[in-house]
Scaffold this active site. Structure first.
Site, PDB file in Angstrom:
ATOM      1  N   ASP A  81      -1.047   1.915  -3.813  1.00 52.22           N
ATOM      2  CA  ASP A  81      -1.300   0.696  -3.050  1.00 52.22           C
ATOM      3  C   ASP A  81      -2.474   0.851  -2.088  1.00 52.22           C
ATOM      4  OD1 ASP A  81       0.994  -0.110  -4.364  1.00 52.22           O
ATOM      5  OD2 ASP A  81       1.757  -1.211  -2.640  1.00 52.22           O
ATOM      6  N   CYS A 122       6.018   7.024  -5.094  1.00 46.59           N
ATOM      7  CA  CYS A 122       5.325   6.041  -4.267  1.00 46.59           C
ATOM      8  C   CYS A 122       5.836   4.615  -4.450  1.00 46.59           C
ATOM      9  CB  CYS A 122       3.825   6.163  -4.481  1.00 46.59           C
ATOM     10  SG  CYS A 122       3.188   7.660  -3.681  1.00 46.59           S
ATOM     11  N   CYS A 193       2.544   9.008   1.605  1.00 50.54           N
ATOM     12  CA  CYS A 193       1.963   8.933   2.951  1.00 50.54           C
ATOM     13  C   CYS A 193       3.002   9.252   4.021  1.00 50.54           C
ATOM     14  CB  CYS A 193       1.339   7.564   3.169  1.00 50.54           C
ATOM     15  SG  CYS A 193      -0.122   7.291   2.144  1.00 50.54           S
ATOM     16  N   GLU A 489      -0.335  -7.019  -0.380  1.00 47.98           N
ATOM     17  CA  GLU A 489      -0.038  -6.497   0.956  1.00 47.98           C
ATOM     18  C   GLU A 489      -1.169  -6.868   1.906  1.00 47.98           C
ATOM     19  OE1 GLU A 489       2.728  -2.600   0.025  1.00 47.98           O
ATOM     20  OE2 GLU A 489       0.637  -2.292   0.604  1.00 47.98           O
ATOM     21  N   SER A 515       2.180  -3.827   3.942  1.00 43.66           N
ATOM     22  CA  SER A 515       2.324  -2.393   3.707  1.00 43.66           C
ATOM     23  C   SER A 515       3.374  -1.841   4.656  1.00 43.66           C
ATOM     24  CB  SER A 515       0.979  -1.702   3.967  1.00 43.66           C
ATOM     25  OG  SER A 515       1.152  -0.330   4.177  1.00 43.66           O
TER      26      SER A 515
END
Length: 615
Positions: A81, A122, A193, A489, A515
């Site tokens: 993303d 993810c 992340c 997003e 997000s």
């Protein structure tokens, strides 16, 4: 007692051809008596959360074989993303969830597999695989690639992540050298992340659903301890097959583990840890696959009674996932919720007979097991790498401070109301969602003037051109599942509002989504979306909009007569953007848009419409 599904293609004279092909993959006579375990891997070199997964499927496969099964690996797609964001690539992100779910179904059903190990990580991969697992309802274990280490730089006193790099890049006062340093430091290792963004939120929720092993959501991708999760997943799935196919134990099936109460547990955890709003979208979608009546009203009810017990970036700069792990991981949050009477603990999991047993074993404040304590001391090495299991650093001590630590007790919660809320009103009759964990309390009630943008691109241009002023409520519409299509997003608009110093002076409302890295007064998933005739499509520049989080409401401040007049006018014009948008909507995206429902339904396919089209 159910037969192995795989017998369809491995037994009987008529299956001689199929067996010949199975033999060509390496199977022997004795293997046709064993369960065939599908290993759904999602390795790709496009995504840092998946770049280290290449060998993980075979790691699990060898353990499956040692435990008495036959392992067959295949791959799904995976969209990053962050890399797809800010351009038309983001149109493909949410639709990829459906492609992933379908691809797992296609492979598993086409080859009559008996069970699945889902190797995900993810944003859309874990939800897509979860949807498939609940659709198929055969034994499953989830094991993710694990979170990334937080970035380190001498220019910041806190850990860095992707959002820090985006915000600093949009800050006109920051030097090129500072921007470059943040960019090079923000994402130092493989893994999802490092904050409580969508990927990590979903991997944590699989623990609460009972479908993953303890530590799945928090053990770092780089740490050697994570290897044991993959090995244990291989052993566990064979054991689940034995219980179901040999002992007639239906309790091990995913729909019996991830039942309504388990979905309540997952949402309770999500609220308590201030997870990404995307998790709401994905849980709603997964519940539909499981044929569970779980909707925004259930989430709204939970959000009013569950306190926030954990705060992690982007909601606070001090903590990242490595700190959650040091504090005991997800089972320590679940333990605090259980002690507060907020969790169903009588439910089965893939690793323990009940959630209560799992908490007793894995909550660091309840167990004296030194092996468990050692596991949760696994920490970051601070060495950039794309290699899994490459370091064995440990914290000297655990964070078991439940008054002021990363994870808090109910009595010492960050706030008595949790980190997510559902708002209703005339602008979103079917609801919209906000991550309250990232909203300053001073703007929990906010009245402002609508500033309309009919695409994310135009909103970004407007914000960077200083067209948005303090007191405005930015409205970004026609970005829902149908209208986008793909429900983009809005991380760039929210990041740029921050970089312009408007993070506490503006709000943003959209029928798109955010997000997991988003914070601020950012309200998404407005349902119905504008393209489906939602009232967000009736707002005009300068209209007053009132947001009231404590009372869970959001309203356009016009009377019913004016609203009806605008609706009649819009019906004549058609529910589409006024301005032309230079985006290429391919056949694949049109097919997604044709069947997509609004966000309150999880943006899944409209099954009623599908049944009409294909009786």
């Amino acid at each position: 007692m159910p037969d192995y599904r795989s017998k369809t293609s491995t037994h009987g004279r008529n299956m001689a051809g199929a067996r010949a092909l199975w033999r060509a993959t390496g199977m022997k006579d004795e293997d046709f008596k064993k369960p065939i375990i599908a290993i759904a891997n999602s390795f790709t070199q496009f995504v840092p959360g998946h770049v280290h997964l290449k060998d993980m499927g075979q790691l699990v496969a060898r353990e499956v074989e040692r435990a008495g099964g036959v392992a067959k690996e295949f791959n799904t797609i995976a969209v990053d993303d962050g890399i797809a964001m800010g351009h038309d690539g983001m149109l493909y992100s949410l639709p990829s969830r459906e492609i992933i779910a379908d691809s797992v179904e296609y492979m598993v059903n086409a080859h009559c597999a008996d069970a699945i190990v889902c190797i995900s990580n993810c944003d859309k991969i874990t939800p897509g695989m979860l949807m498939a697992a609940l659709r198929l309802n055969i034994p499953v274990v989830f094991v993710s690639g694990g979170p990334m280490e937080a970035g380190k730089t001498k220019l910041a006193s806190h850990g860095l992540d992707l959002v820090d790099a985006m915000v600093i890049a949009a800050d006109s006062t920051a030097s090129d050298e500072k921007v470059a340093e943040y960019e090079r430091s923000a994402c130092p290792t493989c893994g999802s992340c490092s904050g409580m963004f969508t990927a990590n939120s979903m991997n944590c929720l699989t623990e609460a659903l009972g479908l993953a092993l303890p530590g799945n959501g928090s053990a770092l991708a780089t740490h050697s301890d994570r290897e044991q999760l993959f090995l244990q997943a291989g052993r566990t799935i064979v054991d689940l097959c034995r219980q179901y196919y040999k002992e007639n134990d239906y309790s091990v099936l995913p729909r019996n583990i991830a039942n309504f109460k388990a979905f309540e547990n997952a949402m309770t955890l999500d609220i308590a840890m201030g997870g990404s709003t995307n998790t709401i979208l994905h849980l709603l979608a997964a519940a539909q696959e499981a044929e569970i009546d779980f909707d925004l009203h259930h989430i709204d009810r939970l959000s009013r009674k569950v306190p926030q017990l954990c705060k992690v970036a982007p909601n606070i700069q001090k903590y990242h996932m490595e700190d959650v792990h040091r504090a005991g991981g997800i089972f320590s949050i679940l333990g605090e919720l259980a002690r507060g009477g907020l969790l169903h603990t009588d439910l089965p999991t893939v690793h323990s007979k009940t959630m209560a047993e799992g908490i007793a074993k894995w909550d660091i404040t309840q167990t004296d097991d030194e092996a468990v304590h050692t596991f949760f001391k696994a920490g970051p090495a601070g060495i950039p790498t794309q290699t899994a299991f490459s370091q064995s650093t440990r914290w000297e001590s655990l964070d078991d401070d439940r008054e002021n630590g990363c994870i808090r007790s109910v009595e010492h919660a960050y706030s008595q109301e949790g980190g997510l809320a559902v708002l209703y009103g005339n602008i979103a009759l079917d609801g919209c969602v906000v991550k309250t964990a990232g909203v300053d309390e001073s703007i929990h009630v906010f009245e402002g003037n609508a500033k309309i943008f009919e695409s994310q691109d135009s909103a970004v241009r407007g914000i960077l051109a200083d067209e948005v002023k303090a007191g405005d409520i930015v409205i970004i519409r026609y970005e829902g599942p149908k209208g986008g299509p793909g429900m983009q997003e809005m991380l760039y608009p929210t990041s740029y509002l921050k970089s312009k110093g408007l993070g506490k002076d503006c709000a943003l409302l959209t029928d798109g989504r955010f997000s997991g890295g988003t914070s601020g007064l950012s309200i998404g998933h407005a349902s119905p979306e504008a393209a489906a005739g939602g009232a967000i499509g009736l707002v005009r520049d300068g209209d007053k909009v009132l947001i009231d989080i404590p009372n869970r409401s959001i309203n356009l401040m016009i009377d019913d007569a004016e609203m009806a007049e605008r609706r009649a006018e819009q019906d004549k014009k058609g529910w589409k953007p006024v301005e032309s948008r230079p985006r290429k909507v391919t056949t694949a995206l049109k097919a997604y848009a044709l069947l997509a429902t609004s966000a309150d339904k999880g943006a899944v396919r409209d099954k009623a419409l599908l049944d009409k089209l294909v009786p």
